[in-house]
Design an enzyme around this catalytic site. Structure first.
Site, short mmCIF file in Angstrom:
data_model
loop_
_atom_site.label_atom_id
_atom_site.label_comp_id
_atom_site.label_asym_id
_atom_site.label_seq_id
_atom_site.Cartn_x
_atom_site.Cartn_y
_atom_site.Cartn_z
N SER A 148 26.91 34.78 121.67
CA SER A 148 25.69 34.39 120.97
C SER A 148 25.91 32.99 120.42
O SER A 148 27.04 32.52 120.29
CB SER A 148 25.42 35.36 119.82
OG SER A 148 24.56 34.81 118.86
N TYR A 161 27.56 39.89 112.20
CA TYR A 161 27.18 39.73 113.60
C TYR A 161 27.84 38.48 114.19
O TYR A 161 28.41 38.51 115.29
CB TYR A 161 25.67 39.65 113.71
CG TYR A 161 25.17 39.33 115.11
CD1 TYR A 161 25.08 40.32 116.08
CD2 TYR A 161 24.77 38.03 115.45
CE1 TYR A 161 24.63 40.03 117.35
CE2 TYR A 161 24.31 37.74 116.73
CZ TYR A 161 24.24 38.73 117.67
OH TYR A 161 23.80 38.43 118.93
#
Length: 255
Positions: A148, A161
């Site tokens: 990501s 995250y």
């Protein structure tokens, strides 16, 4: 002479394939002649995806798979091999999010986040590599991990995250180094914000629009924007590319 980008005849395992990017990868690869094994926990969604792909002439096999469960991962590979033969393309896409301040994130949520986003990716890649190494031609192996933009910089309100996705990027480098002698390529793609069924409403709202205005190009990505880099890393054109961490984020990391 065949194109080095030709994926015809490869066999791919795509995790997290019941929706979002995983479903897009399954459709895109099947359209290029790849035998696709689509894994996820929601078998009903996978069956609907498989019906649509088969209607377009693609080859796909849905398989119930939970990346938190190593036995489930092994069973998915067994099913893939029984159906199509050795899996030589692995897209470790399954992942979850956990929003909110670090001081308020429940330990159970953190544990699940790490089990799915890091351990699940590790176990999926490891099982695939074990089988590739035992195969006649391990050098066909292409393993693509989904990181990501949070792998590259911390995202506000998404500390856990971001940490998990940074772990994926380093995991990709370590596995690439370990398996280089077998000819197996391991690379990590780091997408930016992409419109999916899970976030479309939020991105269209006030909070999402405020976020988008901070991006250099003032827009978000679509799932098909990753087709090119996935095709490249899956193909023979990327023969010498391993251990890479690729920002495919429309410049969002520059914000």
């Amino acid at each position: 002479m065949p194109s080095p980008f030709d994926l015809t005849g490869r066999t791919a395992l795509v995790t997290g394939a019941s929706s979002g990017l995983g479903a897009r990868f399954a459709r895109m690869l099947a359209a290029q002649g790849v035998n696709v094994v689509a894994g996820a926990r929601r078998l009903d969604r996978l069956k609907s995806l498989a019906d649509a792909i088969r209607a377009d002439g693609g080859r796909i096999e849905p398989v119930e798979m939970d990346v938190e469960d190593e036995a489930s991962i092994i069973a998915a590979y067994d099913h893939a091999e029984a159906t199509f033969g050795t899996v030589d393309l692995i897209l470790a896409n399954a992942g979850v999010n956990a929003q909110g301040p670090a001081t308020e994130l429940p330990s159970d949520d953190l544990g699940q986040l790490l089990r799915i986003n890091v351990q699940g990716v590790y176990l999926t890649a490891r099982e695939g590599a074990r089988r590739l190494i035992a195969s006649p031609d391990p050098s066909r192996g292409r393993i693509i991990l989904l990181g990501s933009v949070g792998s590259l910089r911390p995202l506000a309100g998404l500390t856990a995250y971001s940490a998990s996705k940074a772990g994926v990027a380093m995991l990709g480098k370590g596995l690439a180094r370990e398996w280089a002698r077998h000819g197996i390529n391991v690379n990590t793609i780091c997408p930016g914000w992409i419109v999916t069924e899970l976030n479309a409403d939020w991105l269209a709202g006030e909070g999402g629009q405020k976020l988008i205005k901070t991006f250099p190009r003032r827009r978000v990505m679509n799932p098909e924007d990753l087709d090119g880099i996935v095709t490249f890393l899956a193909s023979d054109a990327s023969r010498t590319i391993t251990g890479g961490v690729f920002a495919a984020d429309d410049g969002q990391v520059l914000a």
